[in-house]
Design an enzyme around this catalytic site. Structure first.
Site, mmCIF file in Angstrom:
data_model
loop_
_atom_site.group_PDB
_atom_site.id
_atom_site.type_symbol
_atom_site.label_atom_id
_atom_site.label_comp_id
_atom_site.label_asym_id
_atom_site.label_seq_id
_atom_site.Cartn_x
_atom_site.Cartn_y
_atom_site.Cartn_z
ATOM 1 N N ARG A 18 0.924 -1.267 0.017
ATOM 2 C CA ARG A 18 0.034 -0.066 -0.008
ATOM 3 C C ARG A 18 0.912 1.299 0.119
ATOM 4 O O ARG A 18 0.505 2.270 -0.451
ATOM 5 C CB ARG A 18 -0.844 0.007 1.076
ATOM 6 C CG ARG A 18 -1.615 1.291 1.298
ATOM 7 C CD ARG A 18 -2.389 1.262 3.065
ATOM 8 N NE ARG A 18 -1.547 1.014 3.895
ATOM 9 C CZ ARG A 18 -0.739 1.878 4.688
ATOM 10 N NH1 ARG A 18 -1.096 3.112 4.212
ATOM 11 N NH2 ARG A 18 -0.015 1.442 5.605
ATOM 12 N N ARG A 24 -12.983 -20.642 26.604
ATOM 13 C CA ARG A 24 -12.259 -20.662 25.294
ATOM 14 C C ARG A 24 -12.846 -19.384 24.373
ATOM 15 O O ARG A 24 -12.369 -19.344 23.213
ATOM 16 C CB ARG A 24 -12.768 -21.890 24.327
ATOM 17 C CG ARG A 24 -12.000 -23.166 24.942
ATOM 18 C CD ARG A 24 -12.060 -24.402 24.092
ATOM 19 N NE ARG A 24 -13.408 -24.722 23.918
ATOM 20 C CZ ARG A 24 -13.834 -25.772 24.718
ATOM 21 N NH1 ARG A 24 -13.249 -26.428 25.698
ATOM 22 N NH2 ARG A 24 -15.434 -26.335 24.543
ATOM 23 N N CYS A 72 -3.441 -3.211 13.003
ATOM 24 C CA CYS A 72 -2.416 -4.304 12.508
ATOM 25 C C CYS A 72 -2.471 -5.411 13.322
ATOM 26 O O CYS A 72 -2.601 -6.597 12.987
ATOM 27 C CB CYS A 72 -1.138 -3.717 12.272
ATOM 28 S SG CYS A 72 -0.870 -2.422 10.969
ATOM 29 N N ARG A 112 -2.459 -9.004 11.590
ATOM 30 C CA ARG A 112 -2.681 -9.337 10.079
ATOM 31 C C ARG A 112 -1.434 -8.828 9.385
ATOM 32 O O ARG A 112 -1.239 -9.220 8.364
ATOM 33 C CB ARG A 112 -4.068 -8.608 9.738
ATOM 34 C CG ARG A 112 -3.895 -7.073 10.103
ATOM 35 C CD ARG A 112 -5.097 -6.156 9.021
ATOM 36 N NE ARG A 112 -4.786 -4.876 9.128
ATOM 37 C CZ ARG A 112 -4.157 -4.210 8.293
ATOM 38 N NH1 ARG A 112 -3.559 -4.468 7.342
ATOM 39 N NH2 ARG A 112 -3.879 -3.062 8.739
ATOM 40 N N ASP A 114 5.251 -5.275 10.323
ATOM 41 C CA ASP A 114 6.323 -4.544 9.770
ATOM 42 C C ASP A 114 7.249 -5.100 10.897
ATOM 43 O O ASP A 114 7.404 -4.595 11.909
ATOM 44 C CB ASP A 114 5.978 -3.003 10.211
ATOM 45 C CG ASP A 114 7.471 -2.256 9.790
ATOM 46 O OD1 ASP A 114 8.526 -2.770 9.700
ATOM 47 O OD2 ASP A 114 7.080 -0.943 9.746
ATOM 48 N N ASN A 148 5.039 -4.475 19.267
ATOM 49 C CA ASN A 148 4.009 -5.446 19.794
ATOM 50 C C ASN A 148 4.488 -6.554 20.487
ATOM 51 O O ASN A 148 3.620 -6.548 21.444
ATOM 52 C CB ASN A 148 3.638 -5.681 18.305
ATOM 53 C CG ASN A 148 3.223 -4.790 17.329
ATOM 54 O OD1 ASN A 148 3.639 -4.983 16.068
ATOM 55 N ND2 ASN A 148 2.494 -3.472 17.525
ATOM 56 N N HIS A 173 6.407 -8.969 6.935
ATOM 57 C CA HIS A 173 7.145 -8.276 5.968
ATOM 58 C C HIS A 173 8.281 -7.463 6.471
ATOM 59 O O HIS A 173 8.374 -7.046 7.516
ATOM 60 C CB HIS A 173 6.189 -7.495 4.926
ATOM 61 C CG HIS A 173 5.709 -6.687 5.655
ATOM 62 N ND1 HIS A 173 4.058 -6.659 5.983
ATOM 63 C CD2 HIS A 173 5.692 -5.127 5.911
ATOM 64 C CE1 HIS A 173 3.666 -5.714 6.658
ATOM 65 N NE2 HIS A 173 4.566 -4.936 6.593
ATOM 66 N N TYR A 196 10.480 -4.293 5.103
ATOM 67 C CA TYR A 196 10.425 -3.246 3.822
ATOM 68 C C TYR A 196 11.798 -3.229 3.181
ATOM 69 O O TYR A 196 12.548 -3.263 3.957
ATOM 70 C CB TYR A 196 10.016 -1.873 4.516
ATOM 71 C CG TYR A 196 8.444 -1.462 4.634
ATOM 72 C CD1 TYR A 196 7.507 -1.521 3.734
ATOM 73 C CD2 TYR A 196 8.006 -1.745 6.023
ATOM 74 C CE1 TYR A 196 6.392 -1.420 3.959
ATOM 75 C CE2 TYR A 196 6.834 -1.705 6.346
ATOM 76 C CZ TYR A 196 5.818 -1.344 5.120
ATOM 77 O OH TYR A 196 4.491 -1.262 5.416
ATOM 78 N N ALA A 254 6.869 3.660 6.919
ATOM 79 C CA ALA A 254 6.257 3.451 5.793
ATOM 80 C C ALA A 254 4.793 3.937 6.002
ATOM 81 O O ALA A 254 3.982 3.090 6.906
ATOM 82 C CB ALA A 254 6.360 2.107 5.225
#
Length: 266
Positions: free
Chosen positions: A24, A129, A149, A169, A172, A180, A210, A212, A265
């Site tokens: 994106r 659960r 994210c 999802r 970076d 995170n 990913h 960059y 980014a």
């Protein structure tokens, strides 16, 4: 002493085997889909040592999420600027993480405090659960400055130990994921303390994982460094998870390699 390095192992794996993809932001990435890391939180706090992670920003961001806030004003009061690139002129970000965690809109017009609901289940039905918190509100994504994210997490109790699994999802790996990991490890410690449990594992599951293209040299530098022992987290006693302050959170014996800068980014 052997030091486990799930993050560095994944970083190297994506660097060496990732598929070139567009994205994106127009930056370009190398990417793998569906990866996982596991950290035993009882063995140390997973604040990376192969580069310095700005823990003050991690902690204040989590406290900001727990406030249910959507404006960067409170972060600015505490010298944290990590959300500036996405905020409006008035500092607004829309109904992002904290809003969904603390005030998910129900069809009745009421709002659901998912953090309080999760804590209630941990205390009253730890084998459930359904101890889940979601930031991925399909009906409100268009109003968010950035769709979540790290979108969805679940708690699990076994033998008096609390574990947390996060689904991210979009990951970076160089800039975002170290934050995170530390953030959800800290949240797991807080939730465990409030529920009278010990900490178990933090399990990170990534979708599009990913690197960059303009982070590759920084990644190579980081992977050239020897990992050091993880620090220890000390958490003050509080009656409510919403009462914690930055001063209640202490990381001891953190001895990282120097920070490595890289462009964000947007």
């Amino acid at each position: 002493m052997s030091i486990v390095t799930p993050y560095e192992d994944l970083l190297r794996f994506v660097l060496e085997t990732g598929t070139p993809k567009s994205d994106r932001t127009g930056t370009g990435t190398r990417s793998l889909f569906g990866q996982q890391m596991r950290y035993d939180l009882s063995a140390g706090f997973p604040l990376l040592t192969t580069k310095k992670v700005h823990f003050k920003s991690v902690a204040y961001e989590l406290l900001w999420f727990l406030r249910g806030d959507s404006n960067i004003g409170w972060l600015h009061e505490h010298g944290v600027t990590i959300w500036d690139e996405w905020a409006s002129d008035t500092g607004e970000l829309g109904p992002i993480y904290g809003v969904q965690w603390r005030s998910w809109p129900a069809p009745s017009g009421e709002h659901i405090d998912q953090i309080s609901a999760a804590l209630d289940l941990l205390r009253t039905d730890p084998d459930s659960r359904r101890i889940i918190v979601s930031a991925w509100n399909v009906g409100e994504i268009e109003r968010m400055a950035l769709p979540p994210c790290h979108a969805f997490f679940q708690f699990y109790v076994a033998d008096g130990r609390l574990s947390c699994q996060l689904y991210q999802r979009s990951a970076d790996l160089f800039l975002g994921v170290p934050f995170n990991i530390a953030s959800y490890a800290l949240l797991t410690h807080m939730m465990a303390a409030q529920a009278g449990l010990s900490v178990g594992e933090f399990i990170w599951t990534g979708g599009d994982c990913h690197i960059y293209d303009n982070h590759v040299e920084q990644v190579r530098l980081q992977l050239s460094r020897e990992p050091r022992p993880y620090p220890k987290l000390l958490l003050a006693d509080r009656d409510s998870i919403f009462e914690y302050t930055y001063e209640d959170i202490v990381v001891k014996n953190y001895d990282p390699h120097p920070a490595i800068k890289a462009p964000v980014a947007v």
